[in-house]
Design a protein around this motif. Structure first.
Motif, PDB file in Angstrom:
ATOM      1  N   MET A  47       4.289  50.646  60.624  1.00  0.00           N
ATOM      2  CA  MET A  47       3.372  50.185  59.603  1.00  0.00           C
ATOM      3  C   MET A  47       2.054  49.826  60.241  1.00  0.00           C
ATOM      4  SD  MET A  47       4.863  46.372  58.885  1.00  0.00           S
ATOM      5  CE  MET A  47       4.789  46.814  57.179  1.00  0.00           C
ATOM      6  N   ALA A  48       0.986  49.882  59.470  1.00  0.00           N
ATOM      7  CA  ALA A  48      -0.335  49.547  59.977  1.00  0.00           C
ATOM      8  C   ALA A  48      -0.386  48.069  60.324  1.00  0.00           C
ATOM      9  CB  ALA A  48      -1.395  49.890  58.934  1.00  0.00           C
ATOM     10  N   HIS A  49      -1.060  47.759  61.436  1.00  0.00           N
ATOM     11  CA  HIS A  49      -1.139  46.373  61.872  1.00  0.00           C
ATOM     12  C   HIS A  49      -2.095  45.574  61.006  1.00  0.00           C
ATOM     13  CE1 HIS A  49       1.087  45.843  65.729  1.00  0.00           C
ATOM     14  NE2 HIS A  49       1.166  47.144  65.601  1.00  0.00           N
ATOM     15  N   THR A  50      -1.728  44.328  60.743  1.00  0.00           N
ATOM     16  CA  THR A  50      -2.588  43.379  60.059  1.00  0.00           C
ATOM     17  C   THR A  50      -3.055  42.366  61.088  1.00  0.00           C
ATOM     18  OG1 THR A  50      -1.311  43.637  58.025  1.00  0.00           O
ATOM     19  CG2 THR A  50      -2.699  41.666  58.209  1.00  0.00           C
ATOM     20  N   PRO A  51      -4.353  41.992  61.109  1.00  0.00           N
ATOM     21  CA  PRO A  51      -4.817  41.019  62.090  1.00  0.00           C
ATOM     22  C   PRO A  51      -3.983  39.742  62.039  1.00  0.00           C
ATOM     23  CG  PRO A  51      -6.683  42.024  60.964  1.00  0.00           C
ATOM     24  CD  PRO A  51      -5.443  42.506  60.266  1.00  0.00           C
ATOM     25  N   GLY A  52      -3.574  39.259  63.218  1.00  0.00           N
ATOM     26  CA  GLY A  52      -2.780  38.042  63.291  1.00  0.00           C
ATOM     27  C   GLY A  52      -1.334  38.219  62.891  1.00  0.00           C
ATOM     28  N   GLN A 101       2.047  54.285  60.709  1.00  0.00           N
ATOM     29  CA  GLN A 101       2.902  53.105  60.791  1.00  0.00           C
ATOM     30  C   GLN A 101       3.339  52.872  62.236  1.00  0.00           C
ATOM     31  OE1 GLN A 101       6.042  53.884  57.952  1.00  0.00           O
ATOM     32  NE2 GLN A 101       4.814  53.136  56.262  1.00  0.00           N
ATOM     33  N   GLN A 102       3.313  51.607  62.640  1.00  0.00           N
ATOM     34  CA  GLN A 102       3.725  51.276  63.994  1.00  0.00           C
ATOM     35  C   GLN A 102       4.307  49.871  64.019  1.00  0.00           C
ATOM     36  OE1 GLN A 102       0.328  50.681  66.710  1.00  0.00           O
ATOM     37  NE2 GLN A 102      -1.019  50.872  64.945  1.00  0.00           N
ATOM     38  N   PHE A 103       5.030  49.570  65.082  1.00  0.00           N
ATOM     39  CA  PHE A 103       5.700  48.281  65.212  1.00  0.00           C
ATOM     40  C   PHE A 103       5.506  47.741  66.617  1.00  0.00           C
ATOM     41  CE2 PHE A 103       7.901  50.719  61.976  1.00  0.00           C
ATOM     42  CZ  PHE A 103       7.996  49.814  60.929  1.00  0.00           C
ATOM     43  N   ASP A 104       5.569  46.419  66.726  1.00  0.00           N
ATOM     44  CA  ASP A 104       5.500  45.783  68.035  1.00  0.00           C
ATOM     45  C   ASP A 104       6.857  45.746  68.713  1.00  0.00           C
ATOM     46  OD1 ASP A 104       2.623  44.673  68.130  1.00  0.00           O
ATOM     47  OD2 ASP A 104       3.357  44.019  66.165  1.00  0.00           O
ATOM     48  N   LEU A 105       7.936  45.822  67.920  1.00  0.00           N
ATOM     49  CA  LEU A 105       9.285  45.739  68.476  1.00  0.00           C
ATOM     50  C   LEU A 105      10.273  46.354  67.506  1.00  0.00           C
ATOM     51  CD1 LEU A 105      11.067  44.370  70.798  1.00  0.00           C
ATOM     52  CD2 LEU A 105      11.424  42.508  69.160  1.00  0.00           C
ATOM     53  N   ILE A 106      11.275  47.042  68.050  1.00  0.00           N
ATOM     54  CA  ILE A 106      12.454  47.457  67.292  1.00  0.00           C
ATOM     55  C   ILE A 106      13.577  46.503  67.666  1.00  0.00           C
ATOM     56  CG2 ILE A 106      14.122  49.287  66.817  1.00  0.00           C
ATOM     57  CD1 ILE A 106      12.017  51.308  67.810  1.00  0.00           C
ATOM     58  N   LEU A 107      14.223  45.950  66.668  1.00  0.00           N
ATOM     59  CA  LEU A 107      15.336  45.026  66.868  1.00  0.00           C
ATOM     60  C   LEU A 107      16.587  45.705  66.319  1.00  0.00           C
ATOM     61  CD1 LEU A 107      16.097  42.132  67.770  1.00  0.00           C
ATOM     62  CD2 LEU A 107      15.484  41.357  65.468  1.00  0.00           C
ATOM     63  N   PHE A 108      17.503  46.068  67.219  1.00  0.00           N
ATOM     64  CA  PHE A 108      18.694  46.845  66.860  1.00  0.00           C
ATOM     65  C   PHE A 108      19.890  45.893  66.882  1.00  0.00           C
ATOM     66  CE2 PHE A 108      20.202  51.521  67.559  1.00  0.00           C
ATOM     67  CZ  PHE A 108      21.048  51.415  66.479  1.00  0.00           C
ATOM     68  N   THR A 109      20.355  45.492  65.680  1.00  0.00           N
ATOM     69  CA  THR A 109      21.296  44.375  65.593  1.00  0.00           C
ATOM     70  C   THR A 109      22.771  44.802  65.517  1.00  0.00           C
ATOM     71  OG1 THR A 109      20.715  44.222  63.234  1.00  0.00           O
ATOM     72  CG2 THR A 109      19.682  42.657  64.719  1.00  0.00           C
ATOM     73  N   GLY A 110      23.166  45.683  66.405  1.00  0.00           N
ATOM     74  CA  GLY A 110      24.581  45.908  66.634  1.00  0.00           C
ATOM     75  C   GLY A 110      25.234  47.063  65.913  1.00  0.00           C
ATOM     76  N   ASP A 111      26.459  47.356  66.360  1.00  0.00           N
ATOM     77  CA  ASP A 111      27.225  48.527  65.937  1.00  0.00           C
ATOM     78  C   ASP A 111      26.390  49.789  66.096  1.00  0.00           C
ATOM     79  OD1 ASP A 111      29.510  47.106  65.519  1.00  0.00           O
ATOM     80  OD2 ASP A 111      29.567  47.337  63.348  1.00  0.00           O
ATOM     81  N   LEU A 112      25.827  49.911  67.287  1.00  0.00           N
ATOM     82  CA  LEU A 112      25.078  51.120  67.611  1.00  0.00           C
ATOM     83  C   LEU A 112      26.017  52.317  67.605  1.00  0.00           C
ATOM     84  CD1 LEU A 112      23.470  48.632  68.881  1.00  0.00           C
ATOM     85  CD2 LEU A 112      22.576  50.283  70.515  1.00  0.00           C
ATOM     86  N   ALA A 113      27.203  52.144  68.203  1.00  0.00           N
ATOM     87  CA  ALA A 113      28.167  53.234  68.341  1.00  0.00           C
ATOM     88  C   ALA A 113      29.432  52.932  67.557  1.00  0.00           C
ATOM     89  CB  ALA A 113      28.507  53.454  69.818  1.00  0.00           C
ATOM     90  N   GLN A 114      30.074  53.981  67.065  1.00  0.00           N
ATOM     91  CA  GLN A 114      31.356  53.820  66.376  1.00  0.00           C
ATOM     92  C   GLN A 114      32.505  53.833  67.378  1.00  0.00           C
ATOM     93  OE1 GLN A 114      32.290  52.956  63.502  1.00  0.00           O
ATOM     94  NE2 GLN A 114      34.438  53.579  63.387  1.00  0.00           N
ATOM     95  N   HIS A 115      32.524  54.808  68.275  1.00  0.00           N
ATOM     96  CA  HIS A 115      33.512  54.887  69.349  1.00  0.00           C
ATOM     97  C   HIS A 115      32.720  54.930  70.651  1.00  0.00           C
ATOM     98  CE1 HIS A 115      36.344  55.676  66.178  1.00  0.00           C
ATOM     99  NE2 HIS A 115      35.762  56.825  65.863  1.00  0.00           N
ATOM    100  N   PRO A 116      32.460  53.783  71.266  1.00  0.00           N
ATOM    101  CA  PRO A 116      31.510  53.715  72.383  1.00  0.00           C
ATOM    102  C   PRO A 116      31.881  54.629  73.551  1.00  0.00           C
ATOM    103  CG  PRO A 116      32.063  51.514  71.614  1.00  0.00           C
ATOM    104  CD  PRO A 116      33.010  52.454  70.929  1.00  0.00           C
ATOM    105  N   SER A 117      30.869  55.312  74.059  1.00  0.00           N
ATOM    106  CA  SER A 117      31.014  56.142  75.249  1.00  0.00           C
ATOM    107  C   SER A 117      29.617  56.328  75.839  1.00  0.00           C
ATOM    108  CB  SER A 117      31.613  57.505  74.887  1.00  0.00           C
ATOM    109  OG  SER A 117      30.637  58.330  74.256  1.00  0.00           O
ATOM    110  N   PRO A 118      29.529  56.771  77.079  1.00  0.00           N
ATOM    111  CA  PRO A 118      28.203  57.062  77.624  1.00  0.00           C
ATOM    112  C   PRO A 118      27.424  58.061  76.783  1.00  0.00           C
ATOM    113  CG  PRO A 118      29.820  56.969  79.393  1.00  0.00           C
ATOM    114  CD  PRO A 118      30.596  56.906  78.103  1.00  0.00           C
ATOM    115  N   LEU A 119      28.137  58.991  76.142  1.00  0.00           N
ATOM    116  CA  LEU A 119      27.466  60.008  75.327  1.00  0.00           C
ATOM    117  C   LEU A 119      26.738  59.373  74.143  1.00  0.00           C
ATOM    118  CD1 LEU A 119      30.226  62.782  75.245  1.00  0.00           C
ATOM    119  CD2 LEU A 119      28.068  62.835  76.523  1.00  0.00           C
ATOM    120  N   ASN A 120      27.421  58.460  73.428  1.00  0.00           N
ATOM    121  CA  ASN A 120      26.785  57.796  72.284  1.00  0.00           C
ATOM    122  C   ASN A 120      25.496  57.109  72.717  1.00  0.00           C
ATOM    123  OD1 ASN A 120      29.804  57.553  72.082  1.00  0.00           O
ATOM    124  ND2 ASN A 120      29.340  56.897  70.003  1.00  0.00           N
TER     125      ASN A 120
END
Length: 267
Positions: free
Chosen positions: A1-6, A47-66
């Motif tokens: 998203m476009a930045h707003t001052p402050g 659109q742009q962001f200062d940070l992406i916050l990834f709040t879990g359950d990134l993978a369903q069956h965790p592996s290095p590939l995921n």
């Protein structure tokens, strides 16, 4: 998203449930496809962001590939990203692979006069959530050492009832200990989480409490048992202002999921 001052902008994504191999499906859908579609909409031109916050359950069956596929996707957006574990994740593996300058598992991030504190609510091997004594002590240290920084707290599991009986069995079981700390530190302005696969806005006194939609399938709000809704994938945008105020809203893809199996008894 476009930045707003402050104003600082955070993109919260959650519960992507990426599978190890390209083209694999969960409840009939390609979770990786919709993960990418959500990011493409969020990062539409201008659109742009200062940070992406990834709040879990990134993978369903965790592996290095995921996790490697997730890393490759996120790094393409050239935006700092903090990842925290959900009940489906392998936190040790996450920390090994999601460990670059842009995408990592940092637990404390400073943006202007704000700090974003990520807490691990995972109980290994269990679907529910709890904040260990170590996590609570970490939170206390972060807040106590930075009284002049406003704070946004992030975790995977929800810390307040969402009036959904089956899901509320998995909320943070010692949420009272969390709020006992929060109540001592008025610079905490909001708590945000994933896990519930739906957008929700609650309050705990002056503190905002937010739940994020999933980048794949959603759960029916206020349901007594696991019920998958036909709501499209989504994400949350959080705006932090220099005076301690904050705003947030959720956005969804324009079309429902293709191939979603809504009659499933589990996932």
């Amino acid at each position: 998203m476009a930045h707003t001052p402050g104003c600082l902008s955070i993109l919260q994504i959650s519960d992507s449930h990426i599978l190890p191999e390209p083209g694999e499906t969960l409840l009939g859908i390609d979770t990786a496809y919709y993960f990418q579609a959500v990011l493409e909409q969020a990062f539409a031109p201008g659109q742009q962001f200062d940070l992406i916050l990834f709040t879990g359950d990134l993978a369903q069956h965790p592996s290095p590939l995921n996790y490697q596929r997730i890393l490759n996707t996120l790094e393409a957006y050239q935006t700092p990203c903090v990842c925290l574990p959900g009940n489906h994740d392998d936190y040790e593996l996450m920390q090994q692979i999601l460990n670059t300058e842009l995408v990592n598992c940092r637990k404390q991030v400073f943006l202007g006069n704000w700090q974003i504190i990520s807490l691990n609510s995972q109980i290994p091997g269990a679907p529910g959530g709890r904040l260990s004594d170590q996590e609570l002590a970490f939170l206390e240290r972060c807040l106590g050492s930075q009284p002049d920084h406003y704070a946004l707290l992030a975790m995977h599991h929800h810390c307040q009832s969402i009036n959904s009986p089956w899901m509320d069995t998995m909320m943070i079981e010692n949420a009272q200990a969390l709020f006992a700390i929060i109540n001592k530190h008025p610079q905490v302005k909001a708590v945000t989480f994933g896990h519930i696969h739906q957008a929700i806005t609650l309050e705990a006194g002056p503190v905002r409490v937010w739940g994020a939609p999933s980048t794949c399938f959603q759960f029916q709000p206020e349901s007594k048992q696991l019920t998958v809704a036909n709501t499209p994938p989504g994400y949350r945008v959080i705006r932090l202002f220099a005076d301690g105020k904050l705003k947030s809203e959720t956005h969804h893809l324009p079309k429902p999921l293709t191939g979603l199996q809504t009659d499933t008894q589990g996932y």
